[in-house]
Design an enzyme around this catalytic site. Sequence first.
Site, mmCIF file in Angstrom:
data_model
loop_
_atom_site.group_PDB
_atom_site.id
_atom_site.type_symbol
_atom_site.label_atom_id
_atom_site.label_comp_id
_atom_site.label_asym_id
_atom_site.label_seq_id
_atom_site.Cartn_x
_atom_site.Cartn_y
_atom_site.Cartn_z
ATOM 1 N N GLN A 1 0.829 -1.216 0.000
ATOM 2 C CA GLN A 1 0.000 0.000 0.000
ATOM 3 C C GLN A 1 0.860 1.260 0.000
ATOM 4 O O GLN A 1 0.513 2.275 -0.597
ATOM 5 C CB GLN A 1 -0.930 -0.044 1.226
ATOM 6 C CG GLN A 1 -1.918 1.106 1.323
ATOM 7 C CD GLN A 1 -1.335 2.345 2.014
ATOM 8 O OE1 GLN A 1 -0.341 2.277 2.716
ATOM 9 N NE2 GLN A 1 -1.963 3.479 1.789
ATOM 10 N N GLU B 1 1.613 3.038 -3.364
ATOM 11 C CA GLU B 1 0.573 3.934 -3.900
ATOM 12 C C GLU B 1 0.482 5.206 -3.062
ATOM 13 O O GLU B 1 0.326 6.297 -3.592
ATOM 14 C CB GLU B 1 -0.774 3.222 -3.951
ATOM 15 C CG GLU B 1 -0.787 2.160 -5.034
ATOM 16 C CD GLU B 1 -2.158 1.554 -5.256
ATOM 17 O OE1 GLU B 1 -3.143 2.074 -4.731
ATOM 18 O OE2 GLU B 1 -2.223 0.532 -5.971
ATOM 19 N N GLU B 2 0.571 5.050 -1.746
ATOM 20 C CA GLU B 2 0.475 6.227 -0.868
ATOM 21 C C GLU B 2 1.620 7.203 -1.154
ATOM 22 O O GLU B 2 1.422 8.418 -1.226
ATOM 23 C CB GLU B 2 0.507 5.792 0.597
ATOM 24 C CG GLU B 2 0.407 6.974 1.556
ATOM 25 C CD GLU B 2 0.370 6.567 3.032
ATOM 26 O OE1 GLU B 2 -0.094 5.457 3.338
ATOM 27 O OE2 GLU B 2 0.809 7.378 3.866
ATOM 28 N N ARG B 3 2.822 6.661 -1.337
ATOM 29 C CA ARG B 3 3.984 7.536 -1.563
ATOM 30 C C ARG B 3 3.908 8.202 -2.937
ATOM 31 O O ARG B 3 4.250 9.371 -3.082
ATOM 32 C CB ARG B 3 5.278 6.736 -1.383
ATOM 33 C CG ARG B 3 5.509 6.436 0.085
ATOM 34 C CD ARG B 3 6.638 5.480 0.368
ATOM 35 N NE ARG B 3 6.699 5.243 1.813
ATOM 36 C CZ ARG B 3 7.363 4.257 2.388
ATOM 37 N NH1 ARG B 3 8.045 3.401 1.651
ATOM 38 N NH2 ARG B 3 7.348 4.120 3.700
ATOM 39 N N GLY C 1 1.352 10.835 -2.624
ATOM 40 C CA GLY C 1 1.916 11.957 -1.857
ATOM 41 C C GLY C 1 2.747 12.862 -2.745
ATOM 42 O O GLY C 1 2.688 14.091 -2.642
#
Length: 235
Positions: free
Chosen positions: A84, A87-89, A92
């Site tokens: 996950q 995708e979060e990075r 961001g």
Amino acid sequence: MWITNGTQADWICLLANTSDGPVHRNKSLICVPMKTKGVQVARKLDKLGMRSSDTAQIFFDNVRVPKRNRIGEEGQGFTYQMIQFQEERLWGAAACLKAHEFIINATIEYTRNRKAFGGSILDNQVVHFKLAEMQTEVELLRSLIYRAGEALVAGEDVTRLATMAKLKAGRLGRELTDACLQYWGGMGFTNETPVSRAYRDSRLTSIGGGADEVMLMVLCKMMGTLPGMKQKGNA
Ligand SMILES: Cc1cc2nc3c(=O)[nH]c(=O)nc-3n(C[C@H](O)[C@H](O)[C@H](O)COP(=O)(O)OP(=O)(O)OC[C@H]3O[C@@H](n4cnc5c(N)ncnc54)[C@H](O)[C@@H]3O)c2cc1C
């Protein structure tokens, strides 16, 4: 600590130890409704930036939920979280692009209109050159993000590119907002301009979702330069 939307959430997705095994194989992802007995939102944190997004400290005391609230396999939580994170990075980093551009454009407009010492602040070469340099950096970041995005959509492992993008977005945000704020002079130091908010808000990118140093550690692991680690091939 640090739970985004924690004061208003209906449920939380958390990573908890569900066995005594090795640290990367003893965690499970669990969906916990915030109204569950034992969940306590202790306080809303007072932050430097991102003040329009609440961040809460939450305590858990003997909280119990049905087994069906577990997400995926038991013991795989850490692995799911690491997947996950890519995708979060990447998100961001991507979320910074428009914000960076907005501040460059707002700075062009402000410095063009602000007259001091007989001319526009923007007409000083150091100012318009620096803004051109910053715009170039934003375009480079965009290229990296688009490349990583394409690889992600193609189903490739984007750990390396997403990590680099988040690292670069955070560092560029700090450099760019600091440079722009300088050109707003005293107005930049007030809370009445978008540049001071950008200066405060952008600081989080180098910390949230893993600090810059953690990004560097991930990259060094992949390059085989972290002491005691072997090189890993990756997109
Ligand atoms: C506004 C906000 C919202 C957040 N929302 C969430 C959320 O919703 N969910 C969630 O799970 N987390 C959330 N976080 C937590 C966030 O992911 C962490 O703050 C971040 O990963 C850094 O961890 P830490 O604060 O524990 O820093 P620490 O681990 O205490 O590290 C402090 C500093 O030490 C340095 N450092 C750390 N490790 C190394 C190393 N190996 N080598 C060299 N230097 C190092 C870095 O400079 C780092 O910034 C949020 C944080 C903030 C500020």
